[in-house]
Design a protein around this motif. Structure first.
Motif, PDB file in Angstrom:
ATOM      1  N   ALA A   8       0.825  -1.211   0.000  1.00  0.00           N
ATOM      2  CA  ALA A   8       0.000   0.000   0.000  1.00  0.00           C
ATOM      3  C   ALA A   8       0.858   1.259   0.000  1.00  0.00           C
ATOM      4  O   ALA A   8       0.411   2.317  -0.427  1.00  0.00           O
ATOM      5  CB  ALA A   8      -0.928   0.000   1.211  1.00  0.00           C
ATOM      6  N   GLY A   9       2.081   1.152   0.493  1.00  0.00           N
ATOM      7  CA  GLY A   9       2.975   2.297   0.552  1.00  0.00           C
ATOM      8  C   GLY A   9       3.923   2.192   1.737  1.00  0.00           C
ATOM      9  O   GLY A   9       3.881   1.238   2.509  1.00  0.00           O
ATOM     10  N   ARG A  10       4.784   3.177   1.851  1.00  0.00           N
ATOM     11  CA  ARG A  10       5.728   3.253   2.973  1.00  0.00           C
ATOM     12  C   ARG A  10       5.162   4.171   4.035  1.00  0.00           C
ATOM     13  O   ARG A  10       4.550   5.191   3.721  1.00  0.00           O
ATOM     14  CB  ARG A  10       7.079   3.810   2.501  1.00  0.00           C
ATOM     15  N   ALA A  11       5.405   3.824   5.297  1.00  0.00           N
ATOM     16  CA  ALA A  11       4.856   4.613   6.395  1.00  0.00           C
ATOM     17  C   ALA A  11       5.899   4.836   7.478  1.00  0.00           C
ATOM     18  O   ALA A  11       6.865   4.077   7.596  1.00  0.00           O
ATOM     19  CB  ALA A  11       3.638   3.905   6.986  1.00  0.00           C
ATOM     20  N   ALA A  61       9.881  15.825  13.278  1.00  0.00           N
ATOM     21  CA  ALA A  61       9.639  14.413  12.983  1.00  0.00           C
ATOM     22  C   ALA A  61       8.738  14.260  11.756  1.00  0.00           C
ATOM     23  O   ALA A  61       9.000  13.419  10.883  1.00  0.00           O
ATOM     24  CB  ALA A  61       9.019  13.727  14.194  1.00  0.00           C
ATOM     25  N   LEU A  62       7.688  15.078  11.687  1.00  0.00           N
ATOM     26  CA  LEU A  62       6.799  15.007  10.525  1.00  0.00           C
ATOM     27  C   LEU A  62       7.523  15.425   9.252  1.00  0.00           C
ATOM     28  O   LEU A  62       7.379  14.781   8.200  1.00  0.00           O
ATOM     29  CB  LEU A  62       5.567  15.894  10.748  1.00  0.00           C
ATOM     30  N   ASP A  71       4.857   7.556   2.191  1.00  0.00           N
ATOM     31  CA  ASP A  71       3.516   7.839   1.686  1.00  0.00           C
ATOM     32  C   ASP A  71       2.560   8.264   2.799  1.00  0.00           C
ATOM     33  O   ASP A  71       1.611   9.004   2.553  1.00  0.00           O
ATOM     34  CB  ASP A  71       2.951   6.588   0.999  1.00  0.00           C
ATOM     35  N   LEU A  72       2.832   7.765   4.025  1.00  0.00           N
ATOM     36  CA  LEU A  72       1.938   7.996   5.148  1.00  0.00           C
ATOM     37  C   LEU A  72       2.758   8.177   6.418  1.00  0.00           C
ATOM     38  O   LEU A  72       3.659   7.378   6.688  1.00  0.00           O
ATOM     39  CB  LEU A  72       1.005   6.783   5.306  1.00  0.00           C
ATOM     40  N   VAL A  73       2.462   9.214   7.169  1.00  0.00           N
ATOM     41  CA  VAL A  73       3.051   9.377   8.503  1.00  0.00           C
ATOM     42  C   VAL A  73       1.897   9.525   9.485  1.00  0.00           C
ATOM     43  O   VAL A  73       0.991  10.324   9.272  1.00  0.00           O
ATOM     44  CB  VAL A  73       4.048  10.558   8.593  1.00  0.00           C
ATOM     45  N   ILE A  74       1.942   8.676  10.515  1.00  0.00           N
ATOM     46  CA  ILE A  74       0.909   8.699  11.544  1.00  0.00           C
ATOM     47  C   ILE A  74       1.546   9.115  12.849  1.00  0.00           C
ATOM     48  O   ILE A  74       2.496   8.483  13.315  1.00  0.00           O
ATOM     49  CB  ILE A  74       0.255   7.316  11.708  1.00  0.00           C
ATOM     50  N   SER A  75       1.018  10.189  13.431  1.00  0.00           N
ATOM     51  CA  SER A  75       1.455  10.566  14.766  1.00  0.00           C
ATOM     52  C   SER A  75       0.388  10.115  15.742  1.00  0.00           C
ATOM     53  O   SER A  75      -0.804  10.124  15.430  1.00  0.00           O
ATOM     54  CB  SER A  75       1.691  12.076  14.879  1.00  0.00           C
ATOM     55  N   THR A 127      -2.353  16.590   3.637  1.00  0.00           N
ATOM     56  CA  THR A 127      -1.208  16.228   2.808  1.00  0.00           C
ATOM     57  C   THR A 127      -0.107  17.272   2.945  1.00  0.00           C
ATOM     58  O   THR A 127      -0.363  18.454   3.135  1.00  0.00           O
ATOM     59  CB  THR A 127      -1.599  16.121   1.321  1.00  0.00           C
ATOM     60  N   SER A 128       1.099  16.775   2.848  1.00  0.00           N
ATOM     61  CA  SER A 128       2.284  17.615   2.770  1.00  0.00           C
ATOM     62  C   SER A 128       3.084  17.061   1.602  1.00  0.00           C
ATOM     63  O   SER A 128       3.605  15.943   1.690  1.00  0.00           O
ATOM     64  CB  SER A 128       3.096  17.549   4.059  1.00  0.00           C
ATOM     65  N   GLY A 129       3.101  17.803   0.507  1.00  0.00           N
ATOM     66  CA  GLY A 129       3.683  17.242  -0.706  1.00  0.00           C
ATOM     67  C   GLY A 129       2.857  16.034  -1.099  1.00  0.00           C
ATOM     68  O   GLY A 129       1.631  16.102  -1.174  1.00  0.00           O
ATOM     69  N   SER A 130       3.503  14.894  -1.285  1.00  0.00           N
ATOM     70  CA  SER A 130       2.784  13.665  -1.644  1.00  0.00           C
ATOM     71  C   SER A 130       2.655  12.722  -0.454  1.00  0.00           C
ATOM     72  O   SER A 130       2.402  11.534  -0.627  1.00  0.00           O
ATOM     73  CB  SER A 130       3.486  12.966  -2.803  1.00  0.00           C
ATOM     74  N   THR A 131       2.825  13.241   0.762  1.00  0.00           N
ATOM     75  CA  THR A 131       2.713  12.434   1.978  1.00  0.00           C
ATOM     76  C   THR A 131       1.399  12.732   2.680  1.00  0.00           C
ATOM     77  O   THR A 131       1.050  13.896   2.879  1.00  0.00           O
ATOM     78  CB  THR A 131       3.892  12.732   2.938  1.00  0.00           C
ATOM     79  N   LEU A 132       0.704  11.672   3.067  1.00  0.00           N
ATOM     80  CA  LEU A 132      -0.503  11.793   3.869  1.00  0.00           C
ATOM     81  C   LEU A 132      -0.083  11.835   5.335  1.00  0.00           C
ATOM     82  O   LEU A 132       0.670  10.976   5.795  1.00  0.00           O
ATOM     83  CB  LEU A 132      -1.430  10.603   3.609  1.00  0.00           C
ATOM     84  N   VAL A 133      -0.544  12.840   6.062  1.00  0.00           N
ATOM     85  CA  VAL A 133      -0.183  13.047   7.466  1.00  0.00           C
ATOM     86  C   VAL A 133      -1.446  12.899   8.316  1.00  0.00           C
ATOM     87  O   VAL A 133      -2.459  13.536   8.022  1.00  0.00           O
ATOM     88  CB  VAL A 133       0.427  14.453   7.679  1.00  0.00           C
TER      89      VAL A 133
END
Length: 168
Positions: A8-11, A61-62, A71-75, A127-133
């Motif tokens: 699904a992507g990198r996280a 960190a984000l 692709d995805l960063v979850i805090s 989104t930040s650029g192509s990253t889902l936050v």
């Protein structure tokens, strides 16, 4: 012949917790839970970072995740109304676009599941650029329910973001 599930992507996971950032092992369990749920959802998890409830640390960190191309960063954590709950403020500084519908879906499903911290969370999604936050509240119930709601939506959003990169 076995076929691997599609990725699904990198996280990347960011745990926001003062005690854990100063050596308490509590954040490690939270990081493992989120990592496990992401892996079950088809994501490759680059790692989990633990930071204090400090806007600069959270933002750094984000930004590390965004610059790293995940692709995805979850805090997880820091989304309440306490004086040290500054994750949404730090996240707002990183986002290009906010996705209010996903924020509300996570809050609504959390409240329906009885995870009060999820239902009352000020967490953001965007989104930040192509990253889902994504910001999640920190209880196990909020994490489990939030991830169940988020993963199918995240897969769709990441696919859309990938299509936009190709079109540019």
């Amino acid at each position: 012949m076995t076929m691997d599930a599609p990725v699904a992507g990198r996280a990347l996971v960011v745990i926001v917790d003062d005690r854990s950032a100063h050596g308490d092992p509590g954040g490690t369990a939270t990081g493992k839970l989120v990592t496990e749920l992401l892996s079950e959802g088809g994501f490759i998890v680059d790692g989990a970072l633990i930071v204090s409830s400090d806007e600069v640390e959270i933002r750094n960190a984000l930004n590390t995740a965004v610059i790293g191309g995940v692709d995805l960063v979850i805090s997880v954590g820091g989304t309440g109304v306490g004086a040290r709950d500054v994750t949404p403020e730090a996240t707002a500084d990183v986002l290009d676009r906010q996705i209010a519908g996903v924020e509300e879906a996570i809050r609504s499903s959390g409240l329906s599941a009885g995870a009060m911290d999820a239902g009352l969370s000020r967490g953001l999604v965007g989104t930040s650029g192509s990253t889902l936050v994504v910001n999640l509240a920190s209880s196990r119930a909020a994490i489990r329910d939030g991830m169940a709601t988020l993963i199918p939506l995240a897969k769709h959003l990441i696919e859309e973001l990938s299509d936009l990169e190709i079109d540019d």
